[in-house]
Design an enzyme around this catalytic site. Structure first.
Site, PDB file in Angstrom:
ATOM      1  N   ASP A  69      46.445   4.180 -54.231  1.00  0.00           N
ATOM      2  CA  ASP A  69      46.880   4.934 -55.412  1.00  0.00           C
ATOM      3  C   ASP A  69      46.608   4.133 -56.692  1.00  0.00           C
ATOM      4  O   ASP A  69      46.807   4.636 -57.803  1.00  0.00           O
ATOM      5  CB  ASP A  69      48.342   5.370 -55.301  1.00  0.00           C
ATOM      6  CG  ASP A  69      49.298   4.195 -55.187  1.00  0.00           C
ATOM      7  OD1 ASP A  69      48.834   3.044 -55.081  1.00  0.00           O
ATOM      8  OD2 ASP A  69      50.523   4.436 -55.193  1.00  0.00           O
ATOM      9  N   SER A  70      46.083   2.908 -56.544  1.00  0.00           N
ATOM     10  CA  SER A  70      45.594   2.160 -57.714  1.00  0.00           C
ATOM     11  C   SER A  70      44.495   2.956 -58.418  1.00  0.00           C
ATOM     12  O   SER A  70      44.162   2.664 -59.565  1.00  0.00           O
ATOM     13  CB  SER A  70      45.066   0.785 -57.299  1.00  0.00           C
ATOM     14  OG  SER A  70      44.121   0.914 -56.258  1.00  0.00           O
ATOM     15  N   ASP A  85      46.703   6.128 -49.268  1.00  0.00           N
ATOM     16  CA  ASP A  85      48.059   5.885 -49.782  1.00  0.00           C
ATOM     17  C   ASP A  85      48.812   7.189 -49.990  1.00  0.00           C
ATOM     18  O   ASP A  85      48.246   8.142 -50.541  1.00  0.00           O
ATOM     19  CB  ASP A  85      47.954   5.233 -51.180  1.00  0.00           C
ATOM     20  CG  ASP A  85      48.306   3.771 -51.180  1.00  0.00           C
ATOM     21  OD1 ASP A  85      48.988   3.297 -50.250  1.00  0.00           O
ATOM     22  OD2 ASP A  85      47.901   3.091 -52.148  1.00  0.00           O
ATOM     23  N   LYS A 139      49.290   4.957 -45.818  1.00  0.00           N
ATOM     24  CA  LYS A 139      50.067   3.766 -46.207  1.00  0.00           C
ATOM     25  C   LYS A 139      51.267   4.211 -47.038  1.00  0.00           C
ATOM     26  O   LYS A 139      51.148   5.116 -47.855  1.00  0.00           O
ATOM     27  CB  LYS A 139      49.205   2.777 -46.989  1.00  0.00           C
ATOM     28  CG  LYS A 139      49.998   1.559 -47.501  1.00  0.00           C
ATOM     29  CD  LYS A 139      49.105   0.401 -47.910  1.00  0.00           C
ATOM     30  CE  LYS A 139      48.525   0.491 -49.273  1.00  0.00           C
ATOM     31  NZ  LYS A 139      49.505   0.597 -50.377  1.00  0.00           N
ATOM     32  N   GLU A 152      54.732   2.500 -49.248  1.00  0.00           N
ATOM     33  CA  GLU A 152      55.379   1.294 -49.778  1.00  0.00           C
ATOM     34  C   GLU A 152      56.851   1.261 -49.375  1.00  0.00           C
ATOM     35  O   GLU A 152      57.500   2.302 -49.297  1.00  0.00           O
ATOM     36  CB  GLU A 152      55.283   1.274 -51.315  1.00  0.00           C
ATOM     37  CG  GLU A 152      53.871   1.079 -51.802  1.00  0.00           C
ATOM     38  CD  GLU A 152      53.770   0.929 -53.323  1.00  0.00           C
ATOM     39  OE1 GLU A 152      54.823   0.826 -54.003  1.00  0.00           O
ATOM     40  OE2 GLU A 152      52.633   0.913 -53.821  1.00  0.00           O
ATOM     41  N   GLU A 204      51.856  -7.930 -50.684  1.00  0.00           N
ATOM     42  CA  GLU A 204      51.285  -8.003 -52.037  1.00  0.00           C
ATOM     43  C   GLU A 204      52.057  -8.986 -52.923  1.00  0.00           C
ATOM     44  O   GLU A 204      53.286  -8.943 -53.006  1.00  0.00           O
ATOM     45  CB  GLU A 204      51.279  -6.612 -52.704  1.00  0.00           C
ATOM     46  CG  GLU A 204      50.723  -6.687 -54.136  1.00  0.00           C
ATOM     47  CD  GLU A 204      50.287  -5.363 -54.742  1.00  0.00           C
ATOM     48  OE1 GLU A 204      50.360  -4.318 -54.071  1.00  0.00           O
ATOM     49  OE2 GLU A 204      49.860  -5.395 -55.921  1.00  0.00           O
TER      50      GLU A 204
END
Ligand code: KIV
Length: 283
Positions: A51-52, A90, A120, A122, A189
């Site tokens: 999602d970056s 993501d 993915k 978080e 991270e």
């Protein structure tokens, strides 16, 4: 339609990546486009549609505004461009945290509409139930602990985590909870190096570091950061090329040639068919 030949497609799976724990390092990069995915595919084991992309492609200040439709569109593009790497997409902020059921519905849409092999999410202890719910229902999940950028509004900054030993407990618990819940790998991270080493030793699944440690079971970077295309990069990024400069040079050459009319030259325009034949015959 794929830009790869269907007969050549033989992808890594989440269990293949899971089995690499403690063995050869897992090479991973982000990708958002079909054609960049095609270049990366031969060199990496895993491609993350991160999602970056919200910050890198769209210029958002954080990943918070990224939508599920954006992730699905780019996830599909990366699948079309690759044939070997496991593609992980993501889940964006606000599409999975509320409940395991919400996470499952979102992940199922991502798997069905992109064809990717895993998602993915978080978060650590607070997401363990979600991870278990998904993996028990056929969705491979990659975890993500340490700095979790989707929580920027509660964290307050993108600073590295665990630089005081007193902060280690909750981060270690997060990684263990996600591994125990069935994640096939975990991104670590921006955290103190010794903490990343400890987590890698103590969890049963591969750790993929970004600003973590070379002792992790694999590494990941944002492609545009390593190519020199991002305006600001964190300390942990090694820039392997200066493509921003190359783009500026190429575009400045193009602009000059348009202005002095040296582009397009004879080789870039279409002559009349008869004229082209005559020219070929007279040579
Ligand atoms: O979105 C992203 O690019 C990530 C990083 C960990 C690579 O999640």
């Amino acid at each position: 339609m794929s830009i790869q030949n269907a007969a050549d497609i033989r992808r890594n799976t989440a269990p293949d990546i899971r089995a690499r724990k403690g063995r050869e390092p897992i090479v991973s990069l982000t990708a958002y486009h079909a054609h960049t995915a095609r270049w990366l595919d031969a060199h990496v084991d895993l491609l993350l549609v991160g999602d970056s992309l919200g910050m890198v492609m769209h210029g958002f200040e954080s990943t918070v505004p990224v939508t599920l439709d954006m992730m699905i569109l780019q996830g599909h593009a990366v699948m079309r461009g690759s044939k070997k790497a496991l593609v992980v997409v993501d889940l964006p902020f606000g599409t999975y945290e509320a409940s395991p059921e919400q996470a499952f519905h979102t992940a199922a849409r991502v798997l069905k509409e992109t064809g990717c092999g895993a998602v993915k999410m978080e978060g650590g202890v607070r997401m363990a139930e979600h991870v278990r719910f998904l993996t028990e229902r056929g969705v491979p999940v990659m975890g993500h602990v340490g700095l979790t950028p989707q929580s920027i509004n509660t964290l307050g900054s993108f600073r590295a985590r665990g630089r005081e030993e007193s902060e280690w407990g909750p981060i270690l618990d997060d990684a263990k909870a996600i591994a125990d819940a069935g994640a096939f790998s975990i991104v670590l991270e921006a955290m103190a190096e010794p903490l990343a080493v400890k987590i890698t030793k103590e969890v049963s699944v591969p750790t993929i570091g970004i600003g973590a440690s070379s002792a992790c079971d694999g590494q990941i970077l944002v492609l545009e950061d390593l190519l020199g295309l991002s305006p600001r990069v964190p300390k942990f990024v090694k820039q392997y090329a200066d493509m921003g400069r190359l783009i500026e040079e190429a575009v400045s050459n193009y602009a000059n040639e348009v202005r002095d009319r040296s582009f397009p030259s004879a080789e870039h325009v279409y002559a009349l068919k008869n004229k082209a034949k005559q020219d070929a015959g007279s040579k």
